[in-house]
Design a protein around this motif. Structure first.
Motif, PDB file in Angstrom:
ATOM      1  N   VAL B  37       0.834  -1.270  -0.029  1.00 56.15           N
ATOM      2  CA  VAL B  37       0.298  -0.039   0.043  1.00 56.15           C
ATOM      3  C   VAL B  37       1.045   1.156  -0.011  1.00 56.15           C
ATOM      4  N   GLY B  38       1.842   1.176   0.710  1.00 60.04           N
ATOM      5  CA  GLY B  38       2.934   2.377   0.891  1.00 60.04           C
ATOM      6  C   GLY B  38       3.303   2.812  -0.306  1.00 60.04           C
ATOM      7  N   GLU B  39       3.656   1.752  -1.441  1.00 57.98           N
ATOM      8  CA  GLU B  39       4.270   1.923  -2.820  1.00 57.98           C
ATOM      9  C   GLU B  39       3.171   2.470  -3.599  1.00 57.98           C
ATOM     10  N   ILE B  40       1.831   1.916  -3.455  1.00 52.48           N
ATOM     11  CA  ILE B  40       0.772   2.551  -4.250  1.00 52.48           C
ATOM     12  C   ILE B  40       0.661   4.124  -3.993  1.00 52.48           C
ATOM     13  N   LEU B  41       0.867   4.371  -2.745  1.00 53.91           N
ATOM     14  CA  LEU B  41       0.454   5.594  -2.290  1.00 53.91           C
ATOM     15  C   LEU B  41       1.340   6.649  -2.522  1.00 53.91           C
ATOM     16  N   GLU B  52     -10.296  -3.789  -2.450  1.00 53.04           N
ATOM     17  CA  GLU B  52     -10.253  -4.878  -3.434  1.00 53.04           C
ATOM     18  C   GLU B  52      -8.946  -5.036  -4.038  1.00 53.04           C
ATOM     19  N   ARG B  53      -8.403  -4.083  -4.537  1.00 53.59           N
ATOM     20  CA  ARG B  53      -7.206  -3.684  -5.119  1.00 53.59           C
ATOM     21  C   ARG B  53      -6.009  -4.121  -4.298  1.00 53.59           C
ATOM     22  N   THR B  63     -11.401 -10.237   3.892  1.00 52.72           N
ATOM     23  CA  THR B  63     -12.021 -10.291   5.364  1.00 52.72           C
ATOM     24  C   THR B  63     -10.613 -10.096   6.464  1.00 52.72           C
ATOM     25  N   THR B  64      -9.411 -10.437   6.132  1.00 55.88           N
ATOM     26  CA  THR B  64      -8.511 -10.138   6.897  1.00 55.88           C
ATOM     27  C   THR B  64      -7.849  -8.574   7.059  1.00 55.88           C
ATOM     28  N   LEU B  65      -8.076  -8.039   5.675  1.00 54.57           N
ATOM     29  CA  LEU B  65      -7.635  -6.483   5.690  1.00 54.57           C
ATOM     30  C   LEU B  65      -8.760  -6.034   6.510  1.00 54.57           C
TER      31      LEU B  65
END
Lengths: 209, 209
Positions: B37-41, B52-53, B63-65
């Motif tokens: 997620v850090g890289e996406i941001l 979803e992504r 569910t885990t997220l």
């Protein structure tokens, strides 16, 4: 020029509005609207500000309002600027430190004891996703306030109370900008002591004397 | 404790996750998600960040997220904090002025050459109208960053490089807060020279020497 609030009769050739039949010069009506909206904003904030309500409370038609202000945001910004102009005046007593301290304390009081703080953080917040509002905010409010602060500091530089090489625009961010930062991300409180500390740090420096 | 990513088998009594059958310790999986997620941001900003992504790219179930992060905002904030932790480290070379100047210049570079500046101004903007996001922002990001800066200044106070009576939290607003102010209301540019001037004004003071 002060056009009348109706299309007819046309303004006189000397540029003043035609009197009579109860019609007032447009500039006077405009000032009344700004003052009405300014009061709404400081007492209630932005939420209930609509052109319908302003038309009703000021007795000015919505058509005229839309002619003068393209959006509720533009009307709010110009009204707010005028309504706080006196409170946020920069005095020039000849002592820059006292003058800035007094003005910054007034600013903090305004932000924390009226709806002004909430109004500005809402506008800044919305302007992150609304480019037109962002442009209006800078054009109708922040750039003017910045300039007034910079002018007072430039006067202090001209009499040797602030060093000539200091970029006075940076001082705006380190005083009023620091207050906005705490308003927007309230990890720490906005207090009178905070205002004084902001000034002290810049005028005294933070290293051993 | 490091619970496994599935409900069964239960964690061992010593608190470590059960290995085998290809299951990795939850802490490892969690760190992977944060890094993805850090890289996406930093590359794309907040707009396209959905659970979803993240589930698709990290191979972790939604569910885990959701079990770990109640909202995309909370996931973004924790990921962002971790992804910039190294870049924004406060060095302690024994010279507070050099250390703060270096860190602040890195911060300005991060804000202006990656999506970080846009990400943070979007989050601060949205948090003006979203109390949960505002709370998460302070809890998961800004209060930690504030503390790291305050710790470095407190160390400088303990060796006499910054005067003991200075409220170090005020310095946070006059350095990083001033940068945020220009990012949020871009009347003036955020530059390397700005970062240096912010530090100079506080360490040298602005009055004649």
């Amino acid at each position: 020029m002060a056009p009348s609030t109706n299309e007819t009769p046309a303004p006189l050739e000397d540029g003043t509005a035609r009197r009579g039949r109860g019609r007032r010069p447009a500039e006077e009506v405009r000032a009344d609207v700004l003052s009405t909206v300014g009061e709404i904003l400081l007492n209630e904030g932005l939420a209930d500000l609509t052109f319908e309500r302003v038309a009703r409370q000021s007795g000015v038609s919505k058509t005229t309002l839309y002619k003068w202000w393209p959006s509720a945001g533009a009307l709010a910004l110009e009204s707010y600027f005028h309504s706080v102009e006196v409170t946020l005046t920069f005095p020039n007593t000849g002592n820059i430190r006292a003058d800035i301290t007094g003005q910054l304390r007034s600013f903090v009081r305004l932000m924390t004891t009226t709806q002004a703080g909430r109004l500005l953080t809402e506008l800044i917040g919305q302007s992150q996703a609304d480019i037109d509002l962002a442009t209006d905010y800078r054009r109708l409010y922040s750039s003017h306030r910045r300039q007034l602060a910079a002018d007072r500091f430039a006067a202090a530089q001209s009499v040797g109370q602030v060093r000539a090489e200091i970029d006075v625009q940076v001082l705006v961010d380190q005083l009023w900008g620091a207050v906005y930062h705490r308003l927007l991300v309230p990890d720490e409180p906005v207090t009178d002591a905070f205002a004084i500390a902001l000034v002290d740090n810049l005028f005294d420096g933070i290293t051993p004397r």
